[in-house]
Write a protein that holds these residues in place. Structure first.
Motif, PDB file in Angstrom:
ATOM      1  N   ILE A   1     -22.313 -12.090  14.860  1.00 28.46           N
ATOM      2  CA  ILE A   1     -21.855 -11.592  16.152  1.00 28.46           C
ATOM      3  C   ILE A   1     -23.015 -10.970  16.923  1.00 28.46           C
ATOM      4  CG2 ILE A   1     -20.233 -10.072  17.344  1.00 28.46           C
ATOM      5  CD1 ILE A   1     -18.908 -12.256  15.622  1.00 28.46           C
ATOM      6  N   GLY A   2     -23.093 -11.298  18.196  1.00 24.68           N
ATOM      7  CA  GLY A   2     -24.027 -10.636  19.102  1.00 24.68           C
ATOM      8  C   GLY A   2     -23.236  -9.916  20.181  1.00 24.68           C
TER       9      GLY A   2
ATOM     10  N   ALA B   1     -19.169  -3.181  18.634  1.00 28.05           N
ATOM     11  CA  ALA B   1     -20.210  -3.411  17.641  1.00 28.05           C
ATOM     12  C   ALA B   1     -19.974  -2.589  16.378  1.00 28.05           C
ATOM     13  CB  ALA B   1     -21.574  -3.083  18.247  1.00 28.05           C
ATOM     14  N   GLU B   2     -19.653  -1.321  16.575  1.00 32.38           N
ATOM     15  CA  GLU B   2     -19.441  -0.430  15.435  1.00 32.38           C
ATOM     16  C   GLU B   2     -18.254  -0.873  14.596  1.00 32.38           C
ATOM     17  OE1 GLU B   2     -19.182   4.393  14.617  1.00 32.38           O
ATOM     18  OE2 GLU B   2     -18.796   3.611  16.616  1.00 32.38           O
ATOM     19  N   ARG B   3     -17.159  -1.247  15.240  1.00 33.93           N
ATOM     20  CA  ARG B   3     -15.964  -1.682  14.523  1.00 33.93           C
ATOM     21  C   ARG B   3     -16.237  -2.965  13.737  1.00 33.93           C
ATOM     22  NH1 ARG B   3     -11.070  -0.653  12.031  1.00 33.93           N
ATOM     23  NH2 ARG B   3      -9.811  -2.543  12.064  1.00 33.93           N
TER      24      ARG B   3
ATOM     25  N   VAL C   1     -23.776  -7.959  12.782  1.00 34.58           N
ATOM     26  CA  VAL C   1     -23.764  -7.708  14.220  1.00 34.58           C
ATOM     27  C   VAL C   1     -25.168  -7.363  14.707  1.00 34.58           C
ATOM     28  CG1 VAL C   1     -22.765  -6.327  16.085  1.00 34.58           C
ATOM     29  CG2 VAL C   1     -21.403  -6.818  14.031  1.00 34.58           C
ATOM     30  N   THR C   2     -25.548  -7.987  15.817  1.00 33.42           N
ATOM     31  CA  THR C   2     -26.794  -7.670  16.503  1.00 33.42           C
ATOM     32  C   THR C   2     -26.446  -7.280  17.935  1.00 33.42           C
ATOM     33  OG1 THR C   2     -27.999  -9.299  15.172  1.00 33.42           O
ATOM     34  CG2 THR C   2     -29.085  -8.512  17.166  1.00 33.42           C
TER      35      THR C   2
ATOM     36  N   GLY D   1     -24.719   0.841  12.996  1.00 32.34           N
ATOM     37  CA  GLY D   1     -24.681  -0.061  11.841  1.00 32.34           C
ATOM     38  C   GLY D   1     -25.013  -1.493  12.180  1.00 32.34           C
ATOM     39  N   ILE D   2     -25.799  -1.692  13.251  1.00 27.84           N
ATOM     40  CA  ILE D   2     -26.105  -3.051  13.704  1.00 27.84           C
ATOM     41  C   ILE D   2     -27.610  -3.258  13.813  1.00 27.84           C
ATOM     42  CG2 ILE D   2     -23.945  -3.099  14.995  1.00 27.84           C
ATOM     43  CD1 ILE D   2     -25.599  -2.829  17.574  1.00 27.84           C
TER      44      ILE D   2
END
Length: 291
Positions: free
Chosen positions: A6-7, A19-21, A29-30, A46-47
Motif C-alpha cells: 500500500i502507498g 496509513a497507521e491503521r 505501507v509506504t 509504522g510505515i
C-alpha cells in the motif's frame, strides 16, 4: 494470503490514520506527502517513507490518495499519469466533485493504471478502529481488488456505482450532515429565544429520535466542555463549497445546504477554522440562554 503493498499519498489527519491503521493490520505501507514526510514521522506511523512520488509508485501496488481539495487531487493525478502505473490501482478517497476522477481516468489508464473513487465517511478516530465508511465508485474488478484493504478500515462499504459515483454519494451524505447541524443551530436558537437553556435542550435532544451519533459525540464541544477536533470546521466549509459547485453545474437550487454553508463560513471567518465543526453551533448559541 498475499497482501498487496500500500502507498498512501497525503499524510494529513485522514491519510495518517489510514496509513497507521493499515500498518497495524499487517499491511506493508509506504507514505509520501507533497509537503515532505520525515523518517521519524514515518516511524511513528509504522510505515516506510518515500521521498519522491516515483519511489512510492515503485513500492506500492495500491495507491490511496487522501488530499485536502480538488486542486491537490488534480495535481497528484496529473503527476501520477507521468509514471508507469502497470498493475497499479489508484484509490481516490478525498472529498471532491465526481468529475475530477473521471477527467483524469483516461490518462491514468494510458499509463497502465486502474482507478476508482472511495471517499470516506467518518474521521481519523473511526479509521483507526476500522469503523469508517466507504462510498465506492468503480468497476467490479477494481472494487474486489480493493475490498480486503477497505475491510481493514471500514465496516460500512458501499459500492454505489461507476467511477465518480462514490464522490457523488459522499456529497449526498455530507449534505445530510450539513442539514443536521444547521437545524440543530436553529432549533437551539428558537428554544433559547423562548426561554429554554441550551443545556436543557441538548439533554432531551440527546435521547430523541432526531439525535444522530454525530450530534451525540459532539455534545461536549457544543457545551464548551471540550475542544477536541474530530473534523475541522474549515474542512466542512471546503466540502460545502464542493457541494455548491456540483449543484451549480447541475442547475439545482439547494437553499437548506446554502444556509448551512453560510453558517459555517460565518464562524470560520471569526477564526475558528481549525476548531471542530460543532463550534458552529456552539458559537451561534453561546450566551443566548434566556435571551
Amino acid at each position: 494470503m498475499h497482501r498487496e503493498r500500500i502507498g498512501v499519498v497525503g499524510l494529513g489527519r485522514m491519510g495518517s490514520a489510514i496509513a497507521e491503521r493499515l500498518a497495524s493490520q499487517g499491511h506493508q505501507v509506504t507514505g509520501w506527502s507533497r509537503r515532505g514526510l520525515t523518517a521519524p514521522e514515518g516511524t511513528a506511523l509504522g510505515i516506510a517513507v518515500a521521498t519522491e512520488l516515483g519511489e512510492l509508485v515503485a513500492e506500492a501496488d495500491i495507491l490511496i490518495l487522501s488530499l485536502m481539495d480538488e486542486e491537490a487531487v488534480a495535481a497528484v493525478l496529473t503527476a501520477l499519469a507521468g509514471h508507469d502505473l502497470a498493475n497499479r490501482l489508484i484509490v481516490e478517497t478525498s472529498t471532491v466533485g465526481p468529475d475530477i476522477i473521471r477527467h483524469h481516468a483516461p490518462s491514468l489508464a494510458a499509463a497502465g493504471g486502474s482507478v476508482m473513487d472511495a471517499p470516506i465517511s467518518g474521521g481519523p478516530d473511526l479509521l483507526r478502529i476500522g469503523r469508517a465508511g466507504f462510498y465506492i465508485g468503480g468497476s467490479e474488478t477494481d472494487v474486489a481488488r480493493f475490498r480486503p484493504v477497505a475491510e481493514a478500515l471500514s465496516d460500512r462499504i458501499h459500492h454505489v456505482g461507476a467511477l465518480g459515483d462514490g464522490a457523488t454519494a459522499k456529497l449526498v451524505n455530507n449534505m445530510m450532515l450539513l442539514g443536521i447541524w444547521q437545524t440543530l443551530k436553529e432549533a437551539l436558537q428558537l428554544g433559547q429565544a423562548a426561554g429554554l437553556t441550551r443545556e436543557t435542550m441538548l439533554a432531551f435532544l440527546e435521547g430523541s429520535p432526531a439525535a444522530s451519533p454525530a450530534m451525540r459525540s459532539r455534545l461536549p464541544v457544543i457545551l464548551g466542555q471540550s475542544d477536541t477536533v474530530g473534523f475541522s470546521l474549515s474542512g466542512v466549509v471546503k466540502d460545502a463549497r464542493v457541494v455548491a459547485a456540483l449543484a451549480e453545474a447541475l442547475q439545482l437550487d439547494l437553499p437548506a445546504t446554502q444556509a448551512a454553508r453560510q453558517s459555517f463560513e460565518a464562524v470560520e471567518a471569526k477564526g475558528y477554522g481549525e476548531a471542530d465543526l460543532a463550534m458552529m453551533v456552539r458559537i451561534a448559541t453561546q450566551g443566548k440562554d434566556n435571551a
